[in-house]
Design a protein around this motif. Sequence first.
Motif, mmCIF file in Angstrom:
data_model
loop_
_atom_site.group_PDB
_atom_site.id
_atom_site.type_symbol
_atom_site.label_atom_id
_atom_site.label_comp_id
_atom_site.label_asym_id
_atom_site.label_seq_id
_atom_site.Cartn_x
_atom_site.Cartn_y
_atom_site.Cartn_z
ATOM 1 N N PHE A 42 0.882 -1.370 0.044
ATOM 2 C CA PHE A 42 -0.056 0.040 -0.088
ATOM 3 C C PHE A 42 0.932 1.281 -0.137
ATOM 4 N N GLN A 43 1.691 1.081 0.885
ATOM 5 C CA GLN A 43 2.572 2.240 1.129
ATOM 6 C C GLN A 43 3.484 2.632 -0.156
ATOM 7 N N GLU A 44 3.930 1.701 -1.005
ATOM 8 C CA GLU A 44 4.836 1.967 -2.161
ATOM 9 C C GLU A 44 3.830 2.368 -3.326
ATOM 10 N N SER A 45 2.721 1.695 -3.480
ATOM 11 C CA SER A 45 1.728 2.128 -4.667
ATOM 12 C C SER A 45 1.212 3.624 -4.571
ATOM 13 N N LEU A 46 1.135 3.969 -3.315
ATOM 14 C CA LEU A 46 0.197 5.338 -3.087
ATOM 15 C C LEU A 46 1.218 6.416 -2.648
ATOM 16 N N GLY A 47 2.555 6.053 -1.973
ATOM 17 C CA GLY A 47 3.383 7.124 -1.796
ATOM 18 C C GLY A 47 2.748 7.789 -0.580
ATOM 19 N N ILE A 48 1.980 7.093 0.311
ATOM 20 C CA ILE A 48 1.382 7.479 1.528
ATOM 21 C C ILE A 48 2.597 7.503 2.673
ATOM 22 N N ALA A 49 2.476 8.419 3.387
ATOM 23 C CA ALA A 49 3.213 8.514 4.734
ATOM 24 C C ALA A 49 3.035 7.309 5.617
ATOM 25 N N ARG A 50 3.607 6.622 6.237
ATOM 26 C CA ARG A 50 3.623 5.404 6.841
ATOM 27 C C ARG A 50 2.702 5.623 8.279
ATOM 28 N N ASN A 51 2.763 6.754 8.721
ATOM 29 C CA ASN A 51 1.770 7.247 10.090
ATOM 30 C C ASN A 51 0.356 7.223 9.446
ATOM 31 N N THR A 52 0.118 7.884 8.366
ATOM 32 C CA THR A 52 -1.283 8.112 8.125
ATOM 33 C C THR A 52 -1.791 6.640 7.326
ATOM 34 N N LEU A 53 -1.128 5.797 6.535
ATOM 35 C CA LEU A 53 -1.320 4.521 6.321
ATOM 36 C C LEU A 53 -1.820 3.674 7.384
ATOM 37 N N THR A 54 -1.016 3.670 8.315
ATOM 38 C CA THR A 54 -1.411 3.086 9.674
ATOM 39 C C THR A 54 -2.731 3.478 10.161
ATOM 40 N N ASP A 55 -2.846 4.581 10.225
ATOM 41 C CA ASP A 55 -4.507 5.173 10.659
ATOM 42 C C ASP A 55 -5.254 4.767 9.896
ATOM 43 N N ARG A 56 -5.236 4.622 8.486
ATOM 44 C CA ARG A 56 -6.271 4.383 7.460
ATOM 45 C C ARG A 56 -6.499 2.709 7.715
ATOM 46 N N LEU A 57 -5.442 1.998 7.723
ATOM 47 C CA LEU A 57 -5.713 0.680 7.676
ATOM 48 C C LEU A 57 -6.469 0.222 9.200
ATOM 49 N N ARG A 58 -5.948 0.944 10.017
ATOM 50 C CA ARG A 58 -6.691 0.786 11.380
ATOM 51 C C ARG A 58 -8.028 1.006 11.345
ATOM 52 N N ARG A 59 -8.364 2.255 10.981
ATOM 53 C CA ARG A 59 -9.654 2.512 10.813
ATOM 54 C C ARG A 59 -10.723 1.745 9.856
ATOM 55 N N LEU A 60 -9.991 1.037 8.688
ATOM 56 C CA LEU A 60 -10.900 0.311 7.879
ATOM 57 C C LEU A 60 -11.116 -1.080 8.566
#
Length: 165
Positions: A42-60
């Motif tokens: 996810f991080q590689e394909s989106l270029g999203i910050a790791r902390n933001t991705l952690t938050d979004r995955l946790r929410r989902l």
Amino acid sequence: MRRTSFAHWPCSIARTMDLLGDWWTPLVLREAFYGIKRFDGFQESLGIARNTLTDRLRRLVDEGLLEKRPYQTEPVRHDYVLTEKGRDFYGVLLAMNRWGDRWLAGEAGPPVTSYHDVCGQESHAEVVCAACGEPMTAENTHPRMGPGYPPRLAERPDVKERFAG
């Protein structure tokens, strides 16, 4: 500044937007539909910050759209797999994609198309009536209060006017 919660509004659009929260969440779901399952993917394909991705995955995961499944024990690492609730979001993404293809794609055309495996054709999303199969448009459809609409709001004059159609 705290953002307003729409989680308890009597509107499924508002509730859905409350769950999504921002533009990253539907993109994370899009990647899950593309087959991405791991954090680094996810991080590689989106270029999203790791902390933001952690938050979004946790929410989902908390909202039941993704499920965490361990694939490694030391250190513990997880796949993020779409649940039934998550897979059901696909139609929302297809509808957004269709609108973007119509109004935002350049002269080259849509950047991604949808191939329907059942009939073997390139296609796109259409919103149709589940009862008769005819297209549903703003011109031929109107909102009505459903059984979950709060009775205390249903009596307000502005609400009655909204649903008078």
